[in-house]
Write an enzyme that holds these catalytic residues in place. Sequence first.
Site, PDB file in Angstrom:
ATOM      1  N   ASP A 142      -7.349  12.867  15.900  1.00  0.00           N
ATOM      2  CA  ASP A 142      -6.626  13.936  16.594  1.00  0.00           C
ATOM      3  C   ASP A 142      -5.327  14.319  15.883  1.00  0.00           C
ATOM      4  OD1 ASP A 142      -8.534  14.211  18.536  1.00  0.00           O
ATOM      5  OD2 ASP A 142      -7.666  12.639  19.802  1.00  0.00           O
TER       6      ASP A 142
ATOM      7  N   ASN B  74       0.833  -1.210   0.000  1.00  0.00           N
ATOM      8  CA  ASN B  74       0.000   0.000   0.000  1.00  0.00           C
ATOM      9  C   ASN B  74       0.867   1.260   0.000  1.00  0.00           C
ATOM     10  OD1 ASN B  74      -2.137  -1.779   0.302  1.00  0.00           O
ATOM     11  ND2 ASN B  74      -2.387  -1.407   2.501  1.00  0.00           N
TER      12      ASN B  74
ATOM     13  N   ASN C 115       2.963  -0.626  13.363  1.00  0.00           N
ATOM     14  CA  ASN C 115       1.832  -1.313  12.717  1.00  0.00           C
ATOM     15  C   ASN C 115       1.422  -2.586  13.464  1.00  0.00           C
ATOM     16  OD1 ASN C 115       0.214  -0.750  10.543  1.00  0.00           O
ATOM     17  ND2 ASN C 115       1.831  -1.049   9.006  1.00  0.00           N
TER      18      ASN C 115
ATOM     19  N   GLY D 160      -6.096   0.974   5.265  1.00  0.00           N
ATOM     20  CA  GLY D 160      -5.120   1.559   4.343  1.00  0.00           C
ATOM     21  C   GLY D 160      -4.778   3.001   4.678  1.00  0.00           C
TER      22      GLY D 160
ATOM     23  N   GLY E 273      -5.257   9.108  15.001  1.00  0.00           N
ATOM     24  CA  GLY E 273      -6.521   9.094  14.257  1.00  0.00           C
ATOM     25  C   GLY E 273      -7.055  10.503  14.033  1.00  0.00           C
TER      26      GLY E 273
ATOM     27  N   ASP F 139      -1.238   3.333   6.153  1.00  0.00           N
ATOM     28  CA  ASP F 139      -0.176   3.183   5.147  1.00  0.00           C
ATOM     29  C   ASP F 139      -0.101   4.423   4.255  1.00  0.00           C
ATOM     30  OD1 ASP F 139       0.259   0.647   6.186  1.00  0.00           O
ATOM     31  OD2 ASP F 139      -1.237  -0.239   4.864  1.00  0.00           O
TER      32      ASP F 139
HETATM   33  O1  LIG Z   1      -3.266  -6.299   8.057  1.00  0.00           O
HETATM   34  C1  LIG Z   1      -2.401  -6.612   7.245  1.00  0.00           C
HETATM   35  O2  LIG Z   1      -1.569  -7.480   7.457  1.00  0.00           O
HETATM   36  C2  LIG Z   1      -2.281  -5.907   5.966  1.00  0.00           C
HETATM   37  O3  LIG Z   1      -1.192  -5.634   5.564  1.00  0.00           O
HETATM   38  C3  LIG Z   1      -3.539  -5.550   5.232  1.00  0.00           C
HETATM   39  C4  LIG Z   1      -3.872  -4.081   5.085  1.00  0.00           C
HETATM   40  O4  LIG Z   1      -3.661  -3.692   3.729  1.00  0.00           O
HETATM   41  C5  LIG Z   1      -3.134  -3.165   6.009  1.00  0.00           C
HETATM   42  O5  LIG Z   1      -3.194  -3.697   7.282  1.00  0.00           O
HETATM   43  C6  LIG Z   1      -3.741  -1.778   6.061  1.00  0.00           C
HETATM   44  O6  LIG Z   1      -3.164  -1.096   7.155  1.00  0.00           O
HETATM   45  P1  LIG Z   1      -3.658   0.310   7.719  1.00  0.00           P
HETATM   46  O7  LIG Z   1      -3.178   1.349   6.749  1.00  0.00           O
HETATM   47  O8  LIG Z   1      -3.002   0.427   9.045  1.00  0.00           O
HETATM   48  O9  LIG Z   1      -5.149   0.273   7.793  1.00  0.00           O
END
Ligand SMILES: O=C(O)C(=O)C[C@H](O)[C@H](O)COP(=O)(O)O
Length: 325
Positions: free
Chosen positions: A240, A46, A175, A265, A238, A268
């Site tokens: 904030d 992403n 993450n 996403g 988020g 990311d």
């Molecule tokens: O969960 C996983 O292992 C993944 O990689 C799938 C998702 O594409 C991302 O988790 C998105 O992550 P955020 O941008 O934090 O929402």
Amino acid sequence: MGIGGPAGAAQVSTLGEALVRLSPAPGERLRDSGQFRVHVGGAEANVAVALASVGVPTRWTSALPQTVLGRRVADSLSSAGVALDTVRWTAGERLGLYFAEIGSPPRPTSVVYDRAGTAFASLSVDDLDWAAVCDARIVHLTGITAAVAPRSGALVLRAAREGRERGALVVYDVNYRAALSSPEAAASFTAELAAHVDLLICRAEDARDLFGLAGDAPSLASDLAKTLSIGRVVVTSGADGAVAWWDGESVAAPALPTAGVDRIGAGDAFAAGVLWGVLDGSPEEALRRGTAMASLAMTVHGDQCRFSAEEVLDVARGAGREVRR
Ligand SMILES: O=C(O)C(=O)C[C@H](O)[C@H](O)COP(=O)(O)O
């Protein structure tokens, strides 16, 4: 302080697993929906797509199975302009899947992984040409890769070490995913990696849950920097907004209001905006672009943030219009 290292063909290099995501339409539940929408996801993929979409030359390294799903992932990334020359194609393994039910307050978004035995899980440090993987101004890594399979933590450690040795700026997005590892394991991996990390990105809730820190976002950022001995730390909260502890100074950016339809996403996209701003040299711009990209990502379905530089910069400057004509 500028970022070191020769600018090779790629400005940013990332490494991680891609997945196919299946999700019911908004307002429907995983347990009984008859149709699923299909998207390509994966944290580092992403980030790579978002950066390539704004024109930053970006490489994504991974392992993909030689199946129609593996090719679907590759087509999705290469259509955004991501370089895939270091991807390893394997026979006899599978692509990971995940199922995502997009929530609506008070129902949370929920995710079920189906990612055992994937091509990426079989990837080992000896399978990759590290000079090619780390030939970039920034090497971007995440805690998902560290946790996803028994071998994959070693990939992250090696990428960070090789990136540093080659003069790249090493970025690590914590993450944290409770479905993949315990908070203790994630914290101890982060502490081990920290010596090779130049910029850490962490959600405020992860700073509290993994590292036992307390307080507001600015103090979480400076406390994380002290605890892990990392010079630059970005903490996201988020709605904030985001703050950074950057070479001893505190910087902040508010979140932009969004009527989001899909928040998966957004983290990311935020990381991609930060990296893009770092390449241009300013922490303020990094946070502004990060929050703009995160808010844009939430306005579209799917994990990927495919907006042009002009679209992101318009939002970051507050110059957007409700209707363009
Ligand atoms: O969960 C996983 O292992 C993944 O990689 C799938 C998702 O594409 C991302 O988790 C998105 O992550 P955020 O941008 O934090 O929402």
